[in-house]
Design a protein around this motif. Structure first.
Motif, PDB file in Angstrom:
ATOM      1  N   MET A  47     -89.768  45.685 -17.195  1.00 52.13           N
ATOM      2  CA  MET A  47     -90.082  44.265 -16.820  1.00 52.13           C
ATOM      3  C   MET A  47     -89.285  43.142 -17.121  1.00 52.13           C
ATOM      4  O   MET A  47     -88.519  43.084 -18.335  1.00 52.13           O
ATOM      5  CB  MET A  47     -91.571  43.963 -17.448  1.00 52.13           C
ATOM      6  N   PRO A  48     -88.766  42.108 -16.308  1.00 50.62           N
ATOM      7  CA  PRO A  48     -87.939  41.463 -16.769  1.00 50.62           C
ATOM      8  C   PRO A  48     -87.921  40.502 -17.956  1.00 50.62           C
ATOM      9  O   PRO A  48     -89.328  40.228 -18.088  1.00 50.62           O
ATOM     10  CB  PRO A  48     -87.577  40.286 -15.266  1.00 50.62           C
ATOM     11  N   GLU A  49     -87.200  39.848 -18.478  1.00 49.39           N
ATOM     12  CA  GLU A  49     -87.516  39.424 -19.637  1.00 49.39           C
ATOM     13  C   GLU A  49     -86.886  37.804 -19.726  1.00 49.39           C
ATOM     14  O   GLU A  49     -85.728  37.738 -19.089  1.00 49.39           O
ATOM     15  CB  GLU A  49     -86.725  40.099 -20.747  1.00 49.39           C
ATOM     16  N   ARG A  50     -87.458  36.968 -20.018  1.00 49.35           N
ATOM     17  CA  ARG A  50     -86.843  35.646 -20.180  1.00 49.35           C
ATOM     18  C   ARG A  50     -86.449  35.408 -21.635  1.00 49.35           C
ATOM     19  O   ARG A  50     -87.064  35.475 -22.450  1.00 49.35           O
ATOM     20  CB  ARG A  50     -87.985  34.386 -19.600  1.00 49.35           C
ATOM     21  N   ILE A  51     -85.253  34.715 -21.764  1.00 47.64           N
ATOM     22  CA  ILE A  51     -84.443  34.391 -23.074  1.00 47.64           C
ATOM     23  C   ILE A  51     -84.208  32.909 -23.021  1.00 47.64           C
ATOM     24  O   ILE A  51     -84.024  32.368 -21.827  1.00 47.64           O
ATOM     25  CB  ILE A  51     -83.532  35.449 -23.476  1.00 47.64           C
ATOM     26  N   ALA A  52     -84.027  32.335 -24.172  1.00 52.90           N
ATOM     27  CA  ALA A  52     -83.784  30.701 -24.225  1.00 52.90           C
ATOM     28  C   ALA A  52     -82.804  30.911 -25.435  1.00 52.90           C
ATOM     29  O   ALA A  52     -82.832  31.695 -26.316  1.00 52.90           O
ATOM     30  CB  ALA A  52     -84.833  30.152 -24.420  1.00 52.90           C
ATOM     31  N   PHE A  53     -81.752  29.932 -25.370  1.00 50.25           N
ATOM     32  CA  PHE A  53     -80.815  29.905 -26.175  1.00 50.25           C
ATOM     33  C   PHE A  53     -80.188  28.180 -26.201  1.00 50.25           C
ATOM     34  O   PHE A  53     -80.410  27.527 -25.351  1.00 50.25           O
ATOM     35  CB  PHE A  53     -79.498  30.635 -26.425  1.00 50.25           C
ATOM     36  N   ARG A  54     -79.408  27.784 -27.281  1.00 54.59           N
ATOM     37  CA  ARG A  54     -79.037  26.556 -27.550  1.00 54.59           C
ATOM     38  C   ARG A  54     -77.710  26.544 -27.704  1.00 54.59           C
ATOM     39  O   ARG A  54     -77.105  27.528 -28.207  1.00 54.59           O
ATOM     40  CB  ARG A  54     -79.631  25.825 -28.777  1.00 54.59           C
ATOM     41  N   MET A  55     -76.783  25.544 -27.053  1.00 56.41           N
ATOM     42  CA  MET A  55     -75.367  25.448 -27.153  1.00 56.41           C
ATOM     43  C   MET A  55     -75.194  24.133 -27.507  1.00 56.41           C
ATOM     44  O   MET A  55     -76.223  23.165 -27.366  1.00 56.41           O
ATOM     45  CB  MET A  55     -74.638  25.900 -25.784  1.00 56.41           C
ATOM     46  N   LYS A  56     -73.878  23.668 -27.588  1.00 59.00           N
ATOM     47  CA  LYS A  56     -73.649  22.086 -27.637  1.00 59.00           C
ATOM     48  C   LYS A  56     -72.387  21.776 -27.095  1.00 59.00           C
ATOM     49  O   LYS A  56     -71.326  22.346 -27.077  1.00 59.00           O
ATOM     50  CB  LYS A  56     -73.562  21.672 -29.502  1.00 59.00           C
ATOM     51  N   VAL A  57     -72.553  20.585 -26.187  1.00 55.34           N
ATOM     52  CA  VAL A  57     -71.473  20.088 -25.442  1.00 55.34           C
ATOM     53  C   VAL A  57     -70.784  18.849 -26.309  1.00 55.34           C
ATOM     54  O   VAL A  57     -71.535  18.272 -27.332  1.00 55.34           O
ATOM     55  CB  VAL A  57     -71.989  19.447 -24.175  1.00 55.34           C
ATOM     56  N   HIS A  58     -69.671  18.813 -26.531  1.00 56.27           N
ATOM     57  CA  HIS A  58     -68.917  17.743 -27.097  1.00 56.27           C
ATOM     58  C   HIS A  58     -69.552  16.270 -26.701  1.00 56.27           C
ATOM     59  O   HIS A  58     -69.812  16.041 -25.439  1.00 56.27           O
ATOM     60  CB  HIS A  58     -67.304  17.532 -26.928  1.00 56.27           C
ATOM     61  N   PRO A  59     -69.660  15.393 -27.572  1.00 57.29           N
ATOM     62  CA  PRO A  59     -70.091  13.904 -27.130  1.00 57.29           C
ATOM     63  C   PRO A  59     -69.161  13.278 -26.062  1.00 57.29           C
ATOM     64  O   PRO A  59     -67.941  13.452 -26.215  1.00 57.29           O
ATOM     65  CB  PRO A  59     -69.951  13.311 -28.576  1.00 57.29           C
ATOM     66  N   GLY A  60     -69.842  12.907 -25.128  1.00 54.01           N
ATOM     67  CA  GLY A  60     -69.132  12.008 -24.022  1.00 54.01           C
ATOM     68  C   GLY A  60     -68.661  13.078 -23.152  1.00 54.01           C
ATOM     69  O   GLY A  60     -67.787  12.531 -21.928  1.00 54.01           O
ATOM     70  N   ARG A  61     -68.779  14.445 -23.098  1.00 56.19           N
ATOM     71  CA  ARG A  61     -68.443  15.281 -22.189  1.00 56.19           C
ATOM     72  C   ARG A  61     -69.113  15.867 -21.215  1.00 56.19           C
ATOM     73  O   ARG A  61     -69.132  16.930 -20.508  1.00 56.19           O
ATOM     74  CB  ARG A  61     -67.765  16.560 -23.009  1.00 56.19           C
ATOM     75  N   ILE A  62     -70.655  15.249 -21.353  1.00 53.23           N
ATOM     76  CA  ILE A  62     -71.714  15.935 -20.252  1.00 53.23           C
ATOM     77  C   ILE A  62     -71.319  15.889 -18.811  1.00 53.23           C
ATOM     78  O   ILE A  62     -71.705  16.877 -18.129  1.00 53.23           O
ATOM     79  CB  ILE A  62     -73.086  15.476 -20.628  1.00 53.23           C
ATOM     80  N   GLU A  63     -70.632  14.886 -18.571  1.00 54.40           N
ATOM     81  CA  GLU A  63     -70.586  14.685 -17.014  1.00 54.40           C
ATOM     82  C   GLU A  63     -69.317  15.730 -16.627  1.00 54.40           C
ATOM     83  O   GLU A  63     -69.495  16.307 -15.487  1.00 54.40           O
ATOM     84  CB  GLU A  63     -69.851  13.242 -16.950  1.00 54.40           C
ATOM     85  N   GLU A  64     -68.586  15.872 -17.426  1.00 58.47           N
ATOM     86  CA  GLU A  64     -67.449  16.876 -17.158  1.00 58.47           C
ATOM     87  C   GLU A  64     -68.084  18.506 -17.016  1.00 58.47           C
ATOM     88  O   GLU A  64     -67.787  19.239 -16.435  1.00 58.47           O
ATOM     89  CB  GLU A  64     -66.040  17.027 -18.271  1.00 58.47           C
ATOM     90  N   TYR A  65     -69.028  18.723 -18.170  1.00 50.77           N
ATOM     91  CA  TYR A  65     -69.793  19.867 -18.142  1.00 50.77           C
ATOM     92  C   TYR A  65     -70.412  20.376 -16.865  1.00 50.77           C
ATOM     93  O   TYR A  65     -70.496  21.123 -16.250  1.00 50.77           O
ATOM     94  CB  TYR A  65     -70.617  19.917 -19.391  1.00 50.77           C
ATOM     95  N   ARG A  66     -71.316  19.012 -16.696  1.00 52.87           N
ATOM     96  CA  ARG A  66     -72.028  19.010 -15.100  1.00 52.87           C
ATOM     97  C   ARG A  66     -70.999  19.455 -14.015  1.00 52.87           C
ATOM     98  O   ARG A  66     -71.490  20.185 -13.232  1.00 52.87           O
ATOM     99  CB  ARG A  66     -72.887  17.844 -14.999  1.00 52.87           C
ATOM    100  N   LYS A  67     -69.843  18.996 -13.945  1.00 52.03           N
ATOM    101  CA  LYS A  67     -69.019  19.011 -13.014  1.00 52.03           C
ATOM    102  C   LYS A  67     -68.530  20.266 -12.702  1.00 52.03           C
ATOM    103  O   LYS A  67     -68.529  20.923 -11.703  1.00 52.03           O
ATOM    104  CB  LYS A  67     -67.870  18.007 -12.900  1.00 52.03           C
TER     105      LYS A  67
END
Length: 105
Positions: free
Chosen positions: A1-21
């Motif tokens: 049966m497929p399994e859903r997992i979750a995890f957390r990471m961290k983007v540097h402050p002010g860099r979310i738009e570059e991360y998204r791009k």
């Protein structure tokens, strides 16, 4: 049966738009590597108060997710992303596994 997992990471402050791009332009070879490893329904969410990233994905019973870091595409992707995310001394993104405490089906 497929399994859903979750995890957390961290983007540097002010860099979310570059991360998204960069994710908007995810390389076809990285997509192929994820799918070949048995990964689907992969979502990443951003908390603007903490710059934490919350991710969930579904993996097949016979997934090869543990071998994904050894693929050339994944190695290149991690190197490409290391200037905007928290990484450990081993060259891997800092990932914190999250435990499910509730699910409504």
């Amino acid at each position: 049966m497929p399994e859903r997992i979750a995890f957390r990471m961290k983007v540097h402050p002010g860099r979310i738009e570059e991360y998204r791009k960069r994710h908007d332009e995810l390389w076809p070879e990285m997509v192929a590597a994820l799918k070949a490893a048995g990964i689907s329904d992969y979502s990443i969410w951003h908390d603007p108060e903490t710059d934490c990233l919350f991710a969930t994905l579904v993996r097949t019973d016979d997934h090869t997710m543990d071998a994904l870091p050894d693929t050339e595409a994944n190695k290149r992707w991690w190197k490409f992303m290391d200037d905007i995310m928290d990484y450990g001394p081993d060259g891997r993104p800092t990932v914190v596994a999250l435990d499910r405490v509730f699910q409504l089906d």
